[in-house]
Design an enzyme around this catalytic site. Structure first.
Site, PDB file in Angstrom:
ATOM      1  N   HIS A  17      -5.046  13.059 -72.978  1.00 58.04           N
ATOM      2  CA  HIS A  17      -3.836  13.729 -73.484  1.00 58.04           C
ATOM      3  C   HIS A  17      -4.221  14.805 -74.500  1.00 58.04           C
ATOM      4  O   HIS A  17      -3.672  15.902 -74.487  1.00 58.04           O
ATOM      5  CB  HIS A  17      -2.918  12.725 -74.207  1.00 58.04           C
ATOM      6  N   LYS A  41      10.486   1.061 -68.841  1.00 58.08           N
ATOM      7  CA  LYS A  41       9.089   0.735 -69.152  1.00 58.08           C
ATOM      8  C   LYS A  41       9.027  -0.090 -70.432  1.00 58.08           C
ATOM      9  O   LYS A  41       9.783   0.160 -71.365  1.00 58.08           O
ATOM     10  CB  LYS A  41       8.294   2.036 -69.376  1.00 58.08           C
ATOM     11  N   ARG A  90      -4.518  14.380 -62.785  1.00 59.00           N
ATOM     12  CA  ARG A  90      -5.844  13.770 -62.697  1.00 59.00           C
ATOM     13  C   ARG A  90      -6.285  13.769 -61.238  1.00 59.00           C
ATOM     14  O   ARG A  90      -6.706  14.769 -60.721  1.00 59.00           O
ATOM     15  CB  ARG A  90      -5.833  12.357 -63.284  1.00 59.00           C
ATOM     16  N   SER A 128      -3.660   5.671 -70.138  1.00 61.82           N
ATOM     17  CA  SER A 128      -3.286   4.738 -71.208  1.00 61.82           C
ATOM     18  C   SER A 128      -3.405   3.300 -70.711  1.00 61.82           C
ATOM     19  O   SER A 128      -3.826   2.410 -71.459  1.00 61.82           O
ATOM     20  CB  SER A 128      -1.848   4.999 -71.673  1.00 61.82           C
TER      21      SER A 128
HETATM   22  P1  ADP Z   1       4.171   9.401 -68.162  1.00 64.11           P
HETATM   23  O1  ADP Z   1       4.717   8.011 -68.218  1.00 64.11           O
HETATM   24  O2  ADP Z   1       5.202  10.469 -68.393  1.00 64.11           O
HETATM   25  O3  ADP Z   1       3.294   9.706 -66.976  1.00 64.11           O
HETATM   26  P2  ADP Z   1       1.698   9.406 -69.714  1.00 64.11           P
HETATM   27  O4  ADP Z   1       1.550   9.243 -71.180  1.00 64.11           O
HETATM   28  O5  ADP Z   1       1.032   8.427 -68.823  1.00 64.11           O
HETATM   29  O6  ADP Z   1       3.254   9.487 -69.474  1.00 64.11           O
HETATM   30  O7  ADP Z   1       1.186  10.857 -69.286  1.00 64.11           O
HETATM   31  C1  ADP Z   1       1.745  12.027 -69.842  1.00 64.11           C
HETATM   32  C2  ADP Z   1       1.145  13.226 -69.133  1.00 64.11           C
HETATM   33  O8  ADP Z   1      -0.237  13.309 -69.440  1.00 64.11           O
HETATM   34  C3  ADP Z   1       1.229  13.181 -67.615  1.00 64.11           C
HETATM   35  O9  ADP Z   1       1.432  14.495 -67.125  1.00 64.11           O
HETATM   36  C4  ADP Z   1      -0.126  12.665 -67.200  1.00 64.11           C
HETATM   37  O10 ADP Z   1      -0.487  13.085 -65.900  1.00 64.11           O
HETATM   38  C5  ADP Z   1      -1.001  13.327 -68.258  1.00 64.11           C
HETATM   39  N1  ADP Z   1      -2.250  12.602 -68.466  1.00 64.11           N
HETATM   40  C6  ADP Z   1      -2.421  11.290 -68.711  1.00 64.11           C
HETATM   41  N2  ADP Z   1      -3.727  10.971 -68.849  1.00 64.11           N
HETATM   42  C7  ADP Z   1      -4.399  12.140 -68.683  1.00 64.11           C
HETATM   43  C8  ADP Z   1      -5.788  12.490 -68.662  1.00 64.11           C
HETATM   44  N3  ADP Z   1      -6.752  11.564 -68.814  1.00 64.11           N
HETATM   45  N4  ADP Z   1      -6.132  13.787 -68.468  1.00 64.11           N
HETATM   46  C9  ADP Z   1      -5.162  14.703 -68.265  1.00 64.11           C
HETATM   47  N5  ADP Z   1      -3.834  14.450 -68.256  1.00 64.11           N
HETATM   48  C10 ADP Z   1      -3.446  13.191 -68.453  1.00 64.11           C
END
Ligand code: ADP
Length: 160
Positions: A17, A41, A90, A128
């Site tokens: 992130h 969630k 990803r 996460s």
């Molecule tokens: P959501 O529940 O909205 O998917 P996340 O916190 O899992 O929330 O992810 C938020 C955003 O960050 C999403 O667009 C996700 O694809 C991106 N994201 C999560 N992990 C990574 C990573 N390791 N590298 C790049 N982008 C990421």
């Protein structure tokens, strides 16, 4: 002025992130990292914990602020007068869901663009959920999340 919204659960924020936040902050005048409140969630971290960690970690980026929202991302984005939603991509597995979401958002608010940023190779496996799973078994997560998040995860799992 180009304002971009980077929405997500951030439960918790990872190095993947942060990489997206850093790169977005150099492309747009301002970036709002928006923590979604999703009643379906069940997050490990409370909304306050997630926003506090993000605020601490994004402090070095002067054009980044942290906020939270409930409801449709695209409505939140339009209400902020922002033109762009940023999402990270990803693996191919992210694509289908993100494609569907981006097209739905385009239908709802044609003026809002979704901009995808490819994950850096070194973080392309990182989520996460993986971090929480590793931490729950006492595995090492120090290269995956900032120190403040590592500390909080250790606290959480020692209390559970
Ligand atoms: P959501 O529940 O909205 O998917 P996340 O916190 O899992 O929330 O992810 C938020 C955003 O960050 C999403 O667009 C996700 O694809 C991106 N994201 C999560 N992990 C990574 C990573 N390791 N590298 C790049 N982008 C990421």
């Amino acid at each position: 002025m180009k304002l971009a919204i980077y929405p997500g659960s951030f439960d918790p924020v990872t190095n993947g992130h942060i990489d997206i936040i850093e790169r977005a902050s150099s492309l747009f005048d301002n970036v709002v990292v928006a923590v979604s409140i999703n009643s379906v969630k069940k997050p490990l971290f409370t909304l306050e914990e997630r926003t506090e960690l993000l605020s601490e970690i994004t402090r070095p980026f002067k054009n980044v602020i942290v906020d939270s929202f409930e409801g449709l991302t695209v409505e939140y984005t339009a209400n902020k007068n922002a033109q762009v939603i940023i999402r990270g991509l990803r693996a191919i597995s992210d694509f289908e869901n993100e494609f569907q979401m981006a097209l739905t958002n385009k239908k709802l608010r044609p003026g809002v663009e979704t901009v995808f940023m490819m994950a850096q190779a070194q973080w392309s496996f990182l989520s996460s959920s993986v971090v929480k799973e590793v931490a729950s078994y006492g595995g090492c997560i120090e290269d995956l999340v900032p120190g403040a998040v590592e500390k909080k995860l250790k606290e959480k799992f020692s209390r559970l």
